[in-house]
Design a protein around this motif. Structure first.
Motif, PDB file in Angstrom:
ATOM      1  N   ASP A  37       9.562   6.222  27.352  1.00  0.00           N
ATOM      2  CA  ASP A  37       9.241   7.808  26.938  1.00  0.00           C
ATOM      3  C   ASP A  37       9.508   8.118  25.550  1.00  0.00           C
ATOM      4  OD1 ASP A  37       8.775   8.083  29.764  1.00  0.00           O
ATOM      5  OD2 ASP A  37      10.891   8.924  30.022  1.00  0.00           O
ATOM      6  N   LEU A  38      10.395   7.439  24.735  1.00  0.00           N
ATOM      7  CA  LEU A  38      10.502   7.933  23.407  1.00  0.00           C
ATOM      8  C   LEU A  38       9.245   7.405  22.507  1.00  0.00           C
ATOM      9  CD1 LEU A  38      14.290   7.284  22.672  1.00  0.00           C
ATOM     10  CD2 LEU A  38      13.199   9.581  23.182  1.00  0.00           C
ATOM     11  N   ILE A  39       8.979   5.976  22.694  1.00  0.00           N
ATOM     12  CA  ILE A  39       7.891   5.367  22.246  1.00  0.00           C
ATOM     13  C   ILE A  39       6.417   6.474  22.534  1.00  0.00           C
ATOM     14  CG2 ILE A  39       6.200   3.478  22.132  1.00  0.00           C
ATOM     15  CD1 ILE A  39       8.579   1.820  23.098  1.00  0.00           C
ATOM     16  N   ALA A  40       6.199   6.693  23.648  1.00  0.00           N
ATOM     17  CA  ALA A  40       4.971   7.458  23.995  1.00  0.00           C
ATOM     18  C   ALA A  40       4.958   8.731  23.285  1.00  0.00           C
ATOM     19  CB  ALA A  40       5.118   7.652  25.288  1.00  0.00           C
ATOM     20  N   GLU A  41       5.854   9.264  22.771  1.00  0.00           N
ATOM     21  CA  GLU A  41       6.063  10.697  21.871  1.00  0.00           C
ATOM     22  C   GLU A  41       5.182  10.493  20.793  1.00  0.00           C
ATOM     23  OE1 GLU A  41       9.303  13.389  21.724  1.00  0.00           O
ATOM     24  OE2 GLU A  41      10.286  12.464  23.523  1.00  0.00           O
ATOM     25  N   ARG A  42       5.151   9.289  20.002  1.00  0.00           N
ATOM     26  CA  ARG A  42       4.394   9.124  18.918  1.00  0.00           C
ATOM     27  C   ARG A  42       4.232   7.770  18.761  1.00  0.00           C
ATOM     28  NH1 ARG A  42       0.396  10.871  17.891  1.00  0.00           N
ATOM     29  NH2 ARG A  42       1.311  13.082  17.535  1.00  0.00           N
ATOM     30  N   PRO A  43       3.098   6.920  19.819  1.00  0.00           N
ATOM     31  CA  PRO A  43       3.062   5.549  19.857  1.00  0.00           C
ATOM     32  C   PRO A  43       2.450   5.053  18.531  1.00  0.00           C
ATOM     33  CG  PRO A  43       1.411   6.572  21.231  1.00  0.00           C
ATOM     34  CD  PRO A  43       2.167   7.574  20.605  1.00  0.00           C
ATOM     35  N   VAL A  44       1.807   5.834  17.753  1.00  0.00           N
ATOM     36  CA  VAL A  44       1.066   5.150  16.471  1.00  0.00           C
ATOM     37  C   VAL A  44       1.058   6.092  15.574  1.00  0.00           C
ATOM     38  CG1 VAL A  44      -1.197   5.270  17.532  1.00  0.00           C
ATOM     39  CG2 VAL A  44      -0.432   3.560  15.716  1.00  0.00           C
ATOM     40  N   SER A  45       0.679   5.904  14.268  1.00  0.00           N
ATOM     41  CA  SER A  45       0.110   6.665  13.087  1.00  0.00           C
ATOM     42  C   SER A  45       1.575   7.851  12.972  1.00  0.00           C
ATOM     43  CB  SER A  45      -1.045   7.648  13.395  1.00  0.00           C
ATOM     44  OG  SER A  45      -2.132   6.251  13.608  1.00  0.00           O
ATOM     45  N   GLY A  46       2.833   7.313  13.158  1.00  0.00           N
ATOM     46  CA  GLY A  46       3.854   8.310  12.914  1.00  0.00           C
ATOM     47  C   GLY A  46       4.391   8.222  11.556  1.00  0.00           C
ATOM     48  N   SER A  47       5.265   7.348  11.405  1.00  0.00           N
ATOM     49  CA  SER A  47       5.884   7.343  10.057  1.00  0.00           C
ATOM     50  C   SER A  47       5.453   6.043   9.051  1.00  0.00           C
ATOM     51  CB  SER A  47       7.653   7.330  10.077  1.00  0.00           C
ATOM     52  OG  SER A  47       8.011   6.433  11.111  1.00  0.00           O
ATOM     53  N   LEU A  48       5.602   6.077   7.740  1.00  0.00           N
ATOM     54  CA  LEU A  48       5.087   4.964   6.980  1.00  0.00           C
ATOM     55  C   LEU A  48       5.870   4.692   5.930  1.00  0.00           C
ATOM     56  CD1 LEU A  48       3.041   2.504   6.041  1.00  0.00           C
ATOM     57  CD2 LEU A  48       1.634   4.411   5.077  1.00  0.00           C
ATOM     58  N   LEU A  49       6.556   3.787   5.609  1.00  0.00           N
ATOM     59  CA  LEU A  49       7.194   3.407   4.395  1.00  0.00           C
ATOM     60  C   LEU A  49       6.399   2.427   3.415  1.00  0.00           C
ATOM     61  CD1 LEU A  49       9.868   3.300   2.636  1.00  0.00           C
ATOM     62  CD2 LEU A  49      10.501   1.260   3.777  1.00  0.00           C
ATOM     63  N   ARG A  50       6.339   2.892   2.323  1.00  0.00           N
ATOM     64  CA  ARG A  50       5.510   1.995   1.085  1.00  0.00           C
ATOM     65  C   ARG A  50       6.463   2.007  -0.168  1.00  0.00           C
ATOM     66  NH1 ARG A  50       0.628   5.316  -0.546  1.00  0.00           N
ATOM     67  NH2 ARG A  50      -0.241   3.527  -1.273  1.00  0.00           N
ATOM     68  N   CYS A  51       6.918   0.682  -0.249  1.00  0.00           N
ATOM     69  CA  CYS A  51       7.674   0.346  -1.403  1.00  0.00           C
ATOM     70  C   CYS A  51       7.460  -0.626  -2.194  1.00  0.00           C
ATOM     71  CB  CYS A  51       9.193   0.669  -0.877  1.00  0.00           C
ATOM     72  SG  CYS A  51       9.580  -1.021   0.250  1.00  0.00           S
ATOM     73  N   GLY A  52       8.039  -0.755  -3.339  1.00  0.00           N
ATOM     74  CA  GLY A  52       7.728  -2.157  -4.474  1.00  0.00           C
ATOM     75  C   GLY A  52       8.895  -2.889  -4.340  1.00  0.00           C
ATOM     76  N   LEU A  53       8.564  -4.006  -4.118  1.00  0.00           N
ATOM     77  CA  LEU A  53       9.604  -5.014  -3.875  1.00  0.00           C
ATOM     78  C   LEU A  53      10.237  -5.243  -5.408  1.00  0.00           C
ATOM     79  CD1 LEU A  53       7.973  -7.940  -2.151  1.00  0.00           C
ATOM     80  CD2 LEU A  53       9.622  -6.235  -1.180  1.00  0.00           C
ATOM     81  N   GLY A  54      11.610  -5.404  -5.776  1.00  0.00           N
ATOM     82  CA  GLY A  54      12.227  -5.415  -6.931  1.00  0.00           C
ATOM     83  C   GLY A  54      12.079  -4.372  -7.867  1.00  0.00           C
ATOM     84  N   GLY A  55      11.583  -3.075  -7.191  1.00  0.00           N
ATOM     85  CA  GLY A  55      11.555  -1.911  -8.101  1.00  0.00           C
ATOM     86  C   GLY A  55      10.256  -1.759  -8.762  1.00  0.00           C
ATOM     87  N   ASP A  56       9.277  -2.953  -8.434  1.00  0.00           N
ATOM     88  CA  ASP A  56       7.929  -2.858  -8.900  1.00  0.00           C
ATOM     89  C   ASP A  56       6.978  -2.027  -8.057  1.00  0.00           C
ATOM     90  OD1 ASP A  56       5.579  -3.435 -10.165  1.00  0.00           O
ATOM     91  OD2 ASP A  56       5.828  -5.466 -10.698  1.00  0.00           O
ATOM     92  N   PRO A  57       6.460  -1.161  -8.412  1.00  0.00           N
ATOM     93  CA  PRO A  57       5.281  -0.428  -7.416  1.00  0.00           C
ATOM     94  C   PRO A  57       4.336  -1.135  -7.170  1.00  0.00           C
ATOM     95  CG  PRO A  57       5.301   0.747  -9.751  1.00  0.00           C
ATOM     96  CD  PRO A  57       6.617  -0.279  -9.717  1.00  0.00           C
ATOM     97  N   ARG A  58       3.834  -2.214  -8.127  1.00  0.00           N
ATOM     98  CA  ARG A  58       2.720  -3.054  -7.907  1.00  0.00           C
ATOM     99  C   ARG A  58       2.745  -4.078  -6.935  1.00  0.00           C
ATOM    100  NH1 ARG A  58       2.227  -0.623 -12.502  1.00  0.00           N
ATOM    101  NH2 ARG A  58       0.273   0.032 -13.255  1.00  0.00           N
ATOM    102  N   GLU A  59       3.966  -4.469  -6.443  1.00  0.00           N
ATOM    103  CA  GLU A  59       4.608  -5.278  -5.596  1.00  0.00           C
ATOM    104  C   GLU A  59       4.740  -4.833  -4.280  1.00  0.00           C
ATOM    105  OE1 GLU A  59       4.054  -8.634  -6.019  1.00  0.00           O
ATOM    106  OE2 GLU A  59       3.663  -8.388  -8.142  1.00  0.00           O
ATOM    107  N   GLU A  60       3.784  -4.046  -3.523  1.00  0.00           N
ATOM    108  CA  GLU A  60       3.853  -3.301  -2.453  1.00  0.00           C
ATOM    109  C   GLU A  60       3.757  -3.633  -1.198  1.00  0.00           C
ATOM    110  OE1 GLU A  60       1.481   0.615  -0.818  1.00  0.00           O
ATOM    111  OE2 GLU A  60       1.855   0.527  -2.833  1.00  0.00           O
ATOM    112  N   ILE A  61       4.862  -3.264  -0.335  1.00  0.00           N
ATOM    113  CA  ILE A  61       4.964  -3.522   0.963  1.00  0.00           C
ATOM    114  C   ILE A  61       4.694  -2.291   2.003  1.00  0.00           C
ATOM    115  CG2 ILE A  61       6.361  -5.644   0.624  1.00  0.00           C
ATOM    116  CD1 ILE A  61       8.641  -4.067   2.064  1.00  0.00           C
ATOM    117  N   GLN A  62       4.208  -2.399   2.942  1.00  0.00           N
ATOM    118  CA  GLN A  62       4.383  -1.427   4.233  1.00  0.00           C
ATOM    119  C   GLN A  62       5.111  -1.812   5.407  1.00  0.00           C
ATOM    120  OE1 GLN A  62       0.413  -0.537   5.738  1.00  0.00           O
ATOM    121  NE2 GLN A  62      -0.335   0.521   3.924  1.00  0.00           N
TER     122      GLN A  62
END
Length: 465
Positions: free
Chosen positions: A276-301
């Motif tokens: 029931d918790l999953i169903a409240e927002r199963p997709v397209s909810g929150s997104l983290l984008r960050c750079g590895l080692g503090g480098d924004p060009r080494e981005e992960i999601q």
């Protein structure tokens, strides 16, 4: 071409092809060739709300490892069947593309394509385009994940499409009333009556004589023979797999055709939660984008979503925390062989990619531990990401994020691997262009659909009629 209305044949009614058609329909006689069906307008409910890939609407590509490579065989292309993830990419994605394709060059088309419901009045957004962008109300798992990210020191990012945005925030998504709003829903209704659409029509090759494209050889729906659609300009918008196949079938013998294939690899950290918790927002909810080692060009999601939503064989109470490597160095290739099309994605071929994705998993695992501490999710016993050789684990578990690009890349005249020039013209063939994800010189640090739509809009400005 003064004195007559130029004939343009576009092969592919997808994200780029329909945007291109929309930009030139009032100054050219446009015919769009599409191998898939035309579901009509308004788009049917299945193509707005279903997440299971529709049976019969896939081109059937497989990698050399036998992995399905899903591509939408339908008007709207993959924008009719994807997850409507609407991240554009960073300015440092586009600037290295060079003259004519920098962030400043591409931003007007990105803005023209969209109506952003939250940030449309910002200088970097649009408020009158056909693709509606929004951010959806998060669910409890998104709230817990957001709190974990903030506690770990990641900044808030209310608009992931703001220049330079990194951090935790809501997914930007192209939806209307939570329904998928790709080019089938957003662009095709305004094209009906302005262009000729030949759906369920197979394009075999571009007819080239005396160094010029003269038309496209096709087999139309219900027919067994072929005919040639004459054209003053032919534009291939068949995608990162279909376009190089057509170039090869047409005798375009350039060294870069099918080379430089890039894709984002990703892995899943699966946990359990109340359905029931999953169903409240199963997709397209929150997104983290960050750079590895503090480098924004080494981005992960990193982001949570319902595994069951896309694959009903997965438990309904399973939530996947995806980790995407958004700046991969590895390259693959597409080859046309007597046995068919061989697609090698080249995932994690470079050591730096293996290290980077493993580091991304460590970041995600820490966040997942923080979420689990709240009781919202439960981590299974002996999860794979706590094993000894994490690099080996990510190599074994990496899958495709389904973002293939680069197989007919654009570049300068002195670049022997560039298939098209900066105006998207195929080298050595007059009257032939490419406008789709295959022209990207390097993959964006983002889901590639909005950038592909942008390429279609830019092509409408660059085409010589």
């Amino acid at each position: 071409m003064s004195g007559k209305t130029p004939k343009v044949v576009i092969v592919g009614a997808g994200s780029a092809g329909l945007m291109l058609a929309d930009g030139i329909a009032d100054r050219a006689d446009v015919t769009i060739v599409e191998g898939g069906i035309d579901p009509g307008s308004p788009a049917p409910r299945q193509l707005l709300y279903d997440y299971i890939f529709p049976a019969g609407l896939d081109w059937g590509y497989r990698s050399t490892k036998g992995v399905p490579l899903l591509r939408g065989k339908v008007v709207g292309g993959s924008s009719s069947v994807n997850s409507s993830a609407g991240v554009r990419g960073q300015q440092w994605d586009f600037d290295p593309w060079g003259e004519g394709w920098t962030w400043a060059d591409c931003l007007p088309a990105l803005r023209a394509n969209e109506t952003d419901l939250q940030f449309g009045d910002a200088d970097h957004h649009g408020d009158s385009g056909p693709i509606v962008m929004t951010r959806l109300k998060p669910g409890p798992i998104d709230d817990a994940f957001t709190a974990a990210c903030l506690a770990a020191g990641h900044p808030e990012a209310p608009d992931h499409n703001a220049p330079g945005a990194l951090g935790i925030g809501p997914w930007p998504t192209n939806r209307v009333d939570e329904g998928r709003w790709g080019t089938l829903a957003g662009v095709m209704p305004g094209l009906r009556g302005r262009v000729t659409l030949l759906a369920e029509t197979t394009a075999h090759r571009v007819v080239i004589t005396d160094g010029r494209a003269r038309g496209v050889e096709v087999t139309e729906a219900g027919e067994s023979g072929t005919r040639v659609l004459p054209a003053d300009v032919v534009v291939l918008s068949a995608g990162a797999f279909g376009t190089p196949e057509l170039l090869i079938a047409s005798g375009v013998d350039l060294p870069g055709v099918g080379e430089h294939l890039q894709d984002h690899p990703w892995v899943m950290l699966n946990a359990l939660a109340d359905p029931d918790l999953i169903a409240e927002r199963p997709v397209s909810g929150s997104l983290l984008r960050c750079g590895l080692g503090g480098d924004p060009r080494e981005e992960i999601q990193v982001f949570p979503f319902s595994a069951h939503l896309y694959d009903t064989s997965r438990p309904v109470g399973e939530v996947s925390f995806a980790v995407g490597l958004m700046a991969p160095r590895s390259r693959g290739s597409l080859r046309v062989t007597p046995d068919g099309t061989a697609i090698d994605l080249g995932h994690l071929a470079e050591e730096i990619d293996r290290r980077s994705l493993a580091e991304g998993v460590r970041i995600a695992a820490d966040l997942l531990d923080r979420v689990a501490a709240t009781g919202v999710v439960t981590i299974p016993d002996n999860p794979w990401w706590r094993g000894d050789d994490l690099e080996q684990q990510v190599v074994a578990r990496a899958e495709t994020y389904n973002h293939p690009v680069g197989t007919a890349r654009l570049g300068d005249d002195d670049d022997p691997t560039a298939v098209v020039d900066r105006r998207l013209r195929v080298r050595g063939v007059d009257g032939l262009m490419v406008a789709d994800a295959s022209v990207m010189p390097a993959i964006t640090r983002a889901n590639t659909n909005l950038a592909t739509m942008m390429i279609g809009r830019r092509a409408a400005d660059l085409i010589e009629l």
